[in-house]
Design a protein around this motif. Structure first.
Motif, PDB file in Angstrom:
ATOM      1  N   LYS A 286      37.982  40.525  49.425  1.00  0.00           N
ATOM      2  CA  LYS A 286      37.621  41.649  50.289  1.00  0.00           C
ATOM      3  C   LYS A 286      37.917  43.013  49.667  1.00  0.00           C
ATOM      4  CE  LYS A 286      42.011  41.402  52.844  1.00  0.00           C
ATOM      5  NZ  LYS A 286      42.583  42.666  52.354  1.00  0.00           N
ATOM      6  N   ASP A 287      38.838  43.058  48.692  1.00  0.00           N
ATOM      7  CA  ASP A 287      39.275  44.350  48.158  1.00  0.00           C
ATOM      8  C   ASP A 287      38.890  44.580  46.697  1.00  0.00           C
ATOM      9  OD1 ASP A 287      40.565  45.022  50.575  1.00  0.00           O
ATOM     10  OD2 ASP A 287      42.296  43.795  49.988  1.00  0.00           O
ATOM     11  N   ASN A 288      38.565  43.530  45.957  1.00  0.00           N
ATOM     12  CA  ASN A 288      38.324  43.649  44.522  1.00  0.00           C
ATOM     13  C   ASN A 288      36.884  43.255  44.208  1.00  0.00           C
ATOM     14  OD1 ASN A 288      38.273  42.926  41.624  1.00  0.00           O
ATOM     15  ND2 ASN A 288      40.478  43.353  41.722  1.00  0.00           N
ATOM     16  N   THR A 289      36.124  44.210  43.700  1.00  0.00           N
ATOM     17  CA  THR A 289      34.709  43.944  43.414  1.00  0.00           C
ATOM     18  C   THR A 289      34.533  42.885  42.332  1.00  0.00           C
ATOM     19  OG1 THR A 289      34.211  46.251  43.967  1.00  0.00           O
ATOM     20  CG2 THR A 289      32.530  45.022  42.784  1.00  0.00           C
ATOM     21  N   THR A 290      35.425  42.893  41.338  1.00  0.00           N
ATOM     22  CA  THR A 290      35.319  41.911  40.248  1.00  0.00           C
ATOM     23  C   THR A 290      35.461  40.490  40.773  1.00  0.00           C
ATOM     24  OG1 THR A 290      36.216  43.498  38.652  1.00  0.00           O
ATOM     25  CG2 THR A 290      36.301  41.176  38.050  1.00  0.00           C
ATOM     26  N   PHE A 291      36.477  40.257  41.583  1.00  0.00           N
ATOM     27  CA  PHE A 291      36.689  38.908  42.118  1.00  0.00           C
ATOM     28  C   PHE A 291      35.595  38.541  43.117  1.00  0.00           C
ATOM     29  CE2 PHE A 291      40.977  39.833  40.559  1.00  0.00           C
ATOM     30  CZ  PHE A 291      41.259  38.649  39.890  1.00  0.00           C
ATOM     31  N   LYS A 292      35.110  39.507  43.869  1.00  0.00           N
ATOM     32  CA  LYS A 292      34.013  39.240  44.796  1.00  0.00           C
ATOM     33  C   LYS A 292      32.777  38.762  44.035  1.00  0.00           C
ATOM     34  CE  LYS A 292      31.117  41.331  48.392  1.00  0.00           C
ATOM     35  NZ  LYS A 292      29.860  40.817  47.815  1.00  0.00           N
TER      36      LYS A 292
ATOM     37  N   SER B 178      43.469  32.211  44.635  1.00  0.00           N
ATOM     38  CA  SER B 178      43.901  33.592  44.434  1.00  0.00           C
ATOM     39  C   SER B 178      42.715  34.556  44.427  1.00  0.00           C
ATOM     40  CB  SER B 178      44.673  33.703  43.114  1.00  0.00           C
ATOM     41  OG  SER B 178      45.061  35.024  42.852  1.00  0.00           O
ATOM     42  N   ALA B 179      41.612  34.149  43.820  1.00  0.00           N
ATOM     43  CA  ALA B 179      40.419  35.011  43.784  1.00  0.00           C
ATOM     44  C   ALA B 179      39.829  35.183  45.181  1.00  0.00           C
ATOM     45  CB  ALA B 179      39.384  34.414  42.835  1.00  0.00           C
ATOM     46  N   MET B 180      39.862  34.148  45.985  1.00  0.00           N
ATOM     47  CA  MET B 180      39.357  34.257  47.361  1.00  0.00           C
ATOM     48  C   MET B 180      40.176  35.256  48.176  1.00  0.00           C
ATOM     49  SD  MET B 180      38.570  30.209  48.104  1.00  0.00           S
ATOM     50  CE  MET B 180      38.354  30.440  49.862  1.00  0.00           C
ATOM     51  N   GLU B 181      41.483  35.280  47.955  1.00  0.00           N
ATOM     52  CA  GLU B 181      42.333  36.209  48.702  1.00  0.00           C
ATOM     53  C   GLU B 181      42.072  37.657  48.300  1.00  0.00           C
ATOM     54  OE1 GLU B 181      46.202  34.742  47.839  1.00  0.00           O
ATOM     55  OE2 GLU B 181      46.086  33.082  49.300  1.00  0.00           O
ATOM     56  N   ARG B 182      41.532  37.894  47.110  1.00  0.00           N
ATOM     57  CA  ARG B 182      41.226  39.254  46.653  1.00  0.00           C
ATOM     58  C   ARG B 182      39.757  39.610  46.872  1.00  0.00           C
ATOM     59  NH1 ARG B 182      44.241  38.958  40.719  1.00  0.00           N
ATOM     60  NH2 ARG B 182      46.178  38.031  41.467  1.00  0.00           N
TER      61      ARG B 182
END
Length: 362
Positions: A142-148, A136-140
């Motif tokens: 590109k758009d979420n700085t926290t998960f990146k 789930s974190a990988m899918e986010r």
């Protein structure tokens, strides 16, 4: 018949009480360690909560903290009870607490066993939670700085790439459309169902131990790079992050579970020692002499009726009572016999004197 009966003298009861006092203090220290392990695990898991899904990080730490705190309180009190019960001058005041202490310690030992078992069981829960959470974190990414940030730090710290392996990135668009030229023909060719998919991985997958500069774009296309064969030598991590994280926490959970199981065994030893002390003191009390050598055991004649006087002690008490009764009766007979001997002369003197007839007068 008593189970595993051992004869214990008054001196050995004092020594056993001292040994149990020391073991209880050590057990109290183990309780602090159990609580500390719960806090450590809570902090470790919380640092990765962005990568975990459907996992309650409070259950195991709370269980260990409660068990640890109860252990500290119980074993500090238990040390005082055991030490004072082993001493003759203070025994009467504390011996009544031995049996309740055994019952409470048995319950706590079961809780310690449950805590150790939970440590081993939570490895499986974390494995599934990491699988869902990392994906789930990988899918986010590109758009979420926290998960990146979480994913990049994870891959660099744990030397891993992707969820199962680096190929997971090939099925996920991890580059935002804001940084893609959607009019470019090459980009259009790699668009699938509205997602840009290519054999690329983020820079955080790069292995700094590789000899050549990192290749994290067109990884499987040997023609794009000079003197490169991805089947022979790659410049990125090939291990998946799910396995890396699971191994990391599994080792710690196994160590925690193993230590807690050793503490559980130590508690069983304390329980056995307290039981021997309690039964030996009880048997000495019912025999009438609190300082005499009496047997101690794990279970008496009737395990379900702990308050029953043991047969061996009961028989001994009956023998002592009969012996005392015989001594009293023999003493009474002796006194009455002496009374009869001394009264016979008195009876004779009380009777009228018997005289011979005087000779006839001439």
């Amino acid at each position: 018949m008593p189970f595993l009966a051992i004869e214990i003298s008054e001196v050995n009861r004092g020594k056993l009480g001292t040994v149990l006092w020391i073991f209880n203090w050590i057990s109290a220290g183990c309780g602090v360690f159990i609580a500390a392990m719960g806090i450590y695990f809570k902090i470790s898991v919380e640092s990765k909560m962005a990568l975990i899904e459907h996992y309650n990080s409070n259950v195991l730490p709370l269980m260990l903290a409660i068990v640890g705190c109860l252990s500290v309180v119980l074993f500090l009190a238990g040390g005082k009870i055991c030490h004072s019960s082993g001493q003759t001058h203070s025994r009467d005041k504390f011996k009544g607490f031995l049996q309740p202490y055994i019952c409470v310690t048995l319950v706590l030992a079961i809780l310690i066993l449950a805590g150790g078992s939970m440590c081993f069981d939570h490895r499986r829960h974390l494995h599934h939670s990491f699988h869902r959470g990392i994906r789930s974190a990988m899918e986010r990414y590109k758009d979420n700085t926290t998960f990146k940030t979480e994913i990049d730090e994870l891959q660099m710290d744990f030397r891993c790439c992707g969820n199962n392996d680096y190929r997971d990135w090939f099925d996920i668009q991890w580059i935002s459309n804001a940084y893609l030229n959607l009019q470019n023909q090459d980009v259009k060719e790699k668009m699938k169902n509205g997602h840009y998919l290519n054999d690329d991985v983020p820079f955080s997958c790069c292995d700094p131990r590789a000899k050549r500069p990192c290749i994290h774009h067109h990884i499987t296309d040997n023609n794009q790079h000079y003197n490169y064969d991805f089947n022979v030598a790659m410049t990125i991590y090939q291990r998946g992050c799910k396995a890396a994280l699971t191994d990391y926490f599994s080792v710690r959970l196994e160590n925690m579970g193993g230590i807690i199981m050793l503490i559980f065994v130590a508690q069983l030893i304390v329980l056995i020692g307290v039981r021997y002390l309690q039964t030996s003191i009880y048997n000495a009390s019912v025999s009438g002499d609190p300082t005499m050598s009496t047997p101690g055991w794990l279970m008496g004649d009737c395990p379900l009726n702990c308050g029953r006087i043991p047969k061996s002690v009961r028989d001994k008490g009956l023998k002592d009572t009969e012996s005392k009764k015989t001594d009293v009766e023999s003493g009474q007979d002796k006194v009455s016999g002496q009374g009869k001997v001394s009264s016979e002369p008195a009876a004779q003197t009380a009777e009228e004197p018997i005289y011979e007839e005087p000779p006839a007068e001439p």
